[in-house]
Scaffold this active site. Sequence first.
Site, PDB file in Angstrom:
ATOM      1  N   SER A  54      -3.485  -0.661  -4.435  1.00  0.00           N
ATOM      2  CA  SER A  54      -2.891  -1.854  -5.044  1.00  0.00           C
ATOM      3  C   SER A  54      -3.727  -2.246  -6.269  1.00  0.00           C
ATOM      4  CB  SER A  54      -2.873  -3.004  -4.034  1.00  0.00           C
ATOM      5  OG  SER A  54      -4.193  -3.441  -3.750  1.00  0.00           O
ATOM      6  N   TYR A 104       0.800  -1.231   0.000  1.00  0.00           N
ATOM      7  CA  TYR A 104       0.000   0.000   0.000  1.00  0.00           C
ATOM      8  C   TYR A 104       0.836   1.286   0.000  1.00  0.00           C
ATOM      9  CZ  TYR A 104      -3.770  -3.248   1.035  1.00  0.00           C
ATOM     10  OH  TYR A 104      -4.667  -4.295   0.970  1.00  0.00           O
ATOM     11  N   ASN A 148     -12.591   4.363  -2.206  1.00  0.00           N
ATOM     12  CA  ASN A 148     -11.773   3.184  -1.956  1.00  0.00           C
ATOM     13  C   ASN A 148     -12.471   2.455  -0.819  1.00  0.00           C
ATOM     14  OD1 ASN A 148     -10.014   1.177  -1.387  1.00  0.00           O
ATOM     15  ND2 ASN A 148      -8.182   2.467  -1.296  1.00  0.00           N
ATOM     16  N   HIS A 202      -8.220   2.081  -5.965  1.00  0.00           N
ATOM     17  CA  HIS A 202      -7.418   1.207  -5.107  1.00  0.00           C
ATOM     18  C   HIS A 202      -5.955   1.580  -5.210  1.00  0.00           C
ATOM     19  CE1 HIS A 202     -10.840  -1.354  -4.417  1.00  0.00           C
ATOM     20  NE2 HIS A 202     -11.048  -1.395  -5.717  1.00  0.00           N
TER      21      HIS A 202
END
Length: 157
Positions: A107, A29, A79, A105
């Site tokens: 990732s 992240y 998110n 997101h």
Amino acid sequence: MSTSSDSKTIAVLNGPNLNLLGTRQPEIYGRQTLADIEAMCVKHSKSKGFDLRFQQTNIEGELVSMVQEARTCAAVLINAAGYTHTSVALLDALLTVDAPVIEVHLSSPHKREAIRHRSVIAPACTGVIAGFGALSYRLALDAAIALVDGSLGITEG
Ligand code: DHK
């Protein structure tokens, strides 16, 4: 936080565990905290003439309420973190939003475990930006603003 009308406000809503950004699995992240991301989003949206409403919760029902409160905003970035993959209640709330909704997101869920490959909320979203760390938020802001000002020329889909 917004001080003017919602038509010039973009809501950025964040779900569970994103309050731990910076220390939470930084290899996935990144090392930027949620406060860092908020500051970047505020600065970027301001430079484009928009106010920002930036919120985070670990609680599903609170996220649903935040979506409901964002229905009058120009656009919604979300998110939903883990709720992306599970929450029909969140999908239902997002389906009531007429403004552009961008799924964001840090990732790339499709590179990860199979449980993350499915987004329950995707049918309510205009598009998804994922895999670029904190930059995903800025790219999503640009996409949302382009949808709002009509420069993409996309009105459906
Ligand atoms: C954040 C999470 O917390 C995960 O549950 C998602 C998303 C991915 C992200 O990459 O921002 O699967």
